[in-house]
Design a protein around this motif. Structure first.
Motif, PDB file in Angstrom:
ATOM      1  N   LYS A  71      -7.690  41.740  55.267  1.00 42.48           N
ATOM      2  CA  LYS A  71      -7.846  43.132  54.837  1.00 42.48           C
ATOM      3  C   LYS A  71      -6.500  43.741  54.491  1.00 42.48           C
ATOM      4  O   LYS A  71      -6.351  44.431  53.482  1.00 42.48           O
ATOM      5  N   PHE A 100      -2.186  44.363  48.098  1.00 39.24           N
ATOM      6  CA  PHE A 100      -2.409  44.044  46.689  1.00 39.24           C
ATOM      7  C   PHE A 100      -2.763  45.313  45.903  1.00 39.24           C
ATOM      8  O   PHE A 100      -2.170  45.622  44.862  1.00 39.24           O
ATOM      9  N   PHE A 101      -3.715  46.101  46.442  1.00 42.99           N
ATOM     10  CA  PHE A 101      -4.154  47.274  45.690  1.00 42.99           C
ATOM     11  C   PHE A 101      -3.089  48.365  45.671  1.00 42.99           C
ATOM     12  O   PHE A 101      -2.929  49.053  44.654  1.00 42.99           O
ATOM     13  N   ILE A 107      -0.628  47.719  43.006  1.00 38.33           N
ATOM     14  CA  ILE A 107      -1.074  48.033  41.646  1.00 38.33           C
ATOM     15  C   ILE A 107      -1.187  49.538  41.444  1.00 38.33           C
ATOM     16  O   ILE A 107      -0.691  50.089  40.465  1.00 38.33           O
ATOM     17  N   THR A 108      -1.846  50.233  42.393  1.00 38.55           N
ATOM     18  CA  THR A 108      -2.216  51.620  42.113  1.00 38.55           C
ATOM     19  C   THR A 108      -1.044  52.580  42.236  1.00 38.55           C
ATOM     20  O   THR A 108      -0.938  53.500  41.422  1.00 38.55           O
ATOM     21  N   THR A 136       1.216  52.692  39.251  1.00 35.79           N
ATOM     22  CA  THR A 136       0.444  53.206  38.121  1.00 35.79           C
ATOM     23  C   THR A 136       0.312  54.718  38.190  1.00 35.79           C
ATOM     24  O   THR A 136       0.445  55.418  37.179  1.00 35.79           O
ATOM     25  N   HIS A 162       3.560  56.288  37.223  1.00 34.56           N
ATOM     26  CA  HIS A 162       3.742  56.132  35.782  1.00 34.56           C
ATOM     27  C   HIS A 162       2.896  57.154  35.026  1.00 34.56           C
ATOM     28  O   HIS A 162       3.379  57.836  34.125  1.00 34.56           O
ATOM     29  N   ALA A 163       1.621  57.272  35.428  1.00 37.09           N
ATOM     30  CA  ALA A 163       0.726  58.191  34.727  1.00 37.09           C
ATOM     31  C   ALA A 163       1.216  59.621  34.874  1.00 37.09           C
ATOM     32  O   ALA A 163       1.192  60.407  33.916  1.00 37.09           O
ATOM     33  N   LYS A 188       4.322  60.057  32.706  1.00 34.92           N
ATOM     34  CA  LYS A 188       3.975  59.996  31.286  1.00 34.92           C
ATOM     35  C   LYS A 188       3.250  61.268  30.843  1.00 34.92           C
ATOM     36  O   LYS A 188       3.494  61.782  29.751  1.00 34.92           O
ATOM     37  N   SER A 189       2.347  61.790  31.711  1.00 35.92           N
ATOM     38  CA  SER A 189       1.664  63.029  31.355  1.00 35.92           C
ATOM     39  C   SER A 189       2.664  64.156  31.230  1.00 35.92           C
ATOM     40  O   SER A 189       2.527  65.017  30.351  1.00 35.92           O
ATOM     41  N   HIS A 204      -2.281  56.435  27.351  1.00 38.51           N
ATOM     42  CA  HIS A 204      -1.928  55.767  28.610  1.00 38.51           C
ATOM     43  C   HIS A 204      -2.400  54.321  28.603  1.00 38.51           C
ATOM     44  O   HIS A 204      -3.433  53.985  29.179  1.00 38.51           O
ATOM     45  N   VAL A 212      -1.046  51.758  30.109  1.00 38.53           N
ATOM     46  CA  VAL A 212      -0.974  51.169  31.449  1.00 38.53           C
ATOM     47  C   VAL A 212      -2.209  51.551  32.260  1.00 38.53           C
ATOM     48  O   VAL A 212      -2.835  50.712  32.921  1.00 38.53           O
ATOM     49  N   LEU A 213      -2.575  52.854  32.191  1.00 42.59           N
ATOM     50  CA  LEU A 213      -3.751  53.311  32.940  1.00 42.59           C
ATOM     51  C   LEU A 213      -4.996  52.573  32.496  1.00 42.59           C
ATOM     52  O   LEU A 213      -5.832  52.185  33.315  1.00 42.59           O
ATOM     53  N   VAL A 227      -4.903  49.005  33.951  1.00 50.62           N
ATOM     54  CA  VAL A 227      -5.076  48.970  35.406  1.00 50.62           C
ATOM     55  C   VAL A 227      -6.492  49.396  35.787  1.00 50.62           C
ATOM     56  O   VAL A 227      -7.105  48.811  36.690  1.00 50.62           O
ATOM     57  N   LEU A 257      -8.770  46.613  35.331  1.00 53.30           N
ATOM     58  CA  LEU A 257      -8.561  45.613  36.382  1.00 53.30           C
ATOM     59  C   LEU A 257      -9.227  46.039  37.694  1.00 53.30           C
ATOM     60  O   LEU A 257      -9.798  45.223  38.416  1.00 53.30           O
ATOM     61  N   LEU A 258      -9.155  47.339  38.010  1.00 51.06           N
ATOM     62  CA  LEU A 258      -9.555  47.798  39.344  1.00 51.06           C
ATOM     63  C   LEU A 258     -11.038  48.126  39.455  1.00 51.06           C
ATOM     64  O   LEU A 258     -11.616  47.970  40.533  1.00 51.06           O
TER      65      LEU A 258
END
Lengths: 113, 326
Positions: A66, A72-73, A76-77, A80, A83-84, A87-88, B187, B189-190, B193, B196-197
């Protein structure tokens, strides 16, 4: 198992240190992008350290799996999301500090001419 | 140590609540509500109420935040100035609060083993449910079997919420000539991802749904998590694509189907000669009957919650998109 306990507590304390420094950076840094930078980078390293510290506390059972999934998640998240967010902000027209300085300078030079 | 953690969490909860009252920026208020829910989830974890914490984290911090942000997209993000004097409301609050505090004086002491909650039905649940229902997760036994009628009521309430939102807002499909300018095209990348998720999120929802008998989880949490996966898809790829994956019409069929599935288990057990929602009659072995009943009604709960949450999001999002177009 004594050695493992020591390594795990060192990892946990280091993780807490990075998490805390990220929180302080979030408050102290001057503008939006530096703040996002502080929060996201320290967040990732804190997650890596804390989860590895916790992994050493498990006895290679379901909890280990677990924790690896959570790791792992998170890997990734969380980048991201940062970044989002950044970027926004770019998309919405927010300038970084350096860019604001140069645009200010060019404005004043134009005024002087 | 546990007391210290509880105190810190409670203090943070109180600070968050105070900030919510005094902030005028509603976007920040919604974010604080999310933090508030996560803090309460942590308190529930420290009280060993893992199922409640799970629900609080997925419903309170997850879906409600998204739905409130959807509301903000329709209403605007600053609070209106209140011109009225706040003396009378303050008096009412003080009097009510004093009455409530006075009421707590007569309550039995916190955590005492002789309290009515610990003497009434709780011993029966703890001692008999392994024999009568046979599930490792006692919360699911209580929620789905002993209190099955209450849970049916809760599912109907969730369904009624969907009916309310639908009759007020409705889901507007765009006409074909309007160019779909939705989704986060910039976006990249979004988009990657999310692609993927989303399968993992749906997989986790199914795990929570069907593992609810053995660990924390169940229909409510699973429905919300599955809805969150599709909401993520709709946010990143745009509503028109999401409508192609699961259309609003299909959701309008799913929402009552879950409630009816739940209620039909009750009717079937009456048909087999038991009481309403008496799962013992579903199979020749009472414990096996309990298992069948609980799995089916949890599925009904999950389907209804999923359909209701997703269609409420569709209603908000399609309204917001329409007002952006105009």
């Amino acid at each position: 198992m004594f050695v493992l306990d020591i390594i795990s507590s060192v990892l946990l304390v280091a993780g807490v240190f990075f998490g805390l420094s990220g929180a302080i950076g979030l408050f102290k840094f001057p503008d939006f992008f530096t703040r996002v930078h502080a929060a996201s980078v320290t967040d990732s390293i804190a997650a890596i350290l804390i989860i590895s510290g916790l992994l050493l506390q498990t006895s290679f059972d379901l909890n280990t799996a677990k924790l690896i999934f959570i790791f792992f998640f998170l890997m990734i998240t969380s980048p991201t999301a940062s970044h989002a967010l950044a970027k926004s902000a770019r998309h919405g027209g927010l300038l970084s500090m350096a860019e604001r300085k140069t645009s200010d300078n060019s404005n004043t030079q134009e005024n002087q001419h | 140590m546990a007391v210290l953690i509880d105190l810190v969490l409670l203090a943070m909860l109180a600070i968050t609540a105070l900030r919510v009252i005094f902030l005028k920026d509603l976007f920040a208020v919604v974010m604080l509500f999310g933090i508030y829910s996560f803090l309460s989830a942590l308190i529930f974890v420290s009280l060993d109420a893992v199922d409640v914490a799970f629900t609080e984290a997925s419903v309170g911090a997850g879906i409600s935040t998204v739905l409130m942000l959807g509301t903000l997209a329709l209403t605007g993000r600053t609070e209106k100035e209140n011109k009225h004097s706040s003396l009378l409301p303050f008096l009412v609050v003080v009097v009510t609060g004093a009455a409530l505090v006075y009421g707590t004086l007569d309550m039995p002491p916190f955590g005492h083993p002789d309290n009515p909650v610990h003497e009434h039905v709780a011993p029966r649940y703890i001692e008999q449910s392994p024999k009568e229902v046979g599930l490792p997760n006692m919360v699911t036994s209580v929620l789905a079997s002993y209190r099955g009628f209450d849970t049916l009521g809760e599912t109907v309430v969730v369904f009624a919420a969907a009916i309310g939102v639908m009759s007020l807002l409705g889901i507007r499909r765009r006409s074909e000539d309007e160019t779909p300018e939705s989704g986060l095209k910039e976006h990249q990348v979004l988009r990657v991802v999310a692609k993927l998720l989303i399968p993992f999120v749906v997989l986790f929802a199914l795990y929570v749904q069907f593992h609810g008998d053995f660990g924390p989880g169940g229909g409510f949490q699973a429905g919300v998590i599955a809805a969150a996966a599709f909401i993520l898809y709709a946010l990143v790829y745009g509503l028109p694509l999401a409508f192609q994956v699961i259309g609003p019409k299909f959701l309008q069929l799913l929402a009552p189907f879950g409630v009816l599935l739940y209620a039909s288990v009750g009717l079937y057990s009456m048909f087999k000669g038991g009481l309403f929602l008496d799962y013992n009659t579903l199979a020749s072995d009472p414990v096996a009957g309990q298992h069948y009943g609980i799995i089916i009604i949890e599925l009904g709960v999950g389907i209804t919650v999923f359909a209701v949450m997703l269609s409420i999001f569709y209603a908000f999002a399609s309204q917001a998109e329409r007002s952006n177009v105009q």
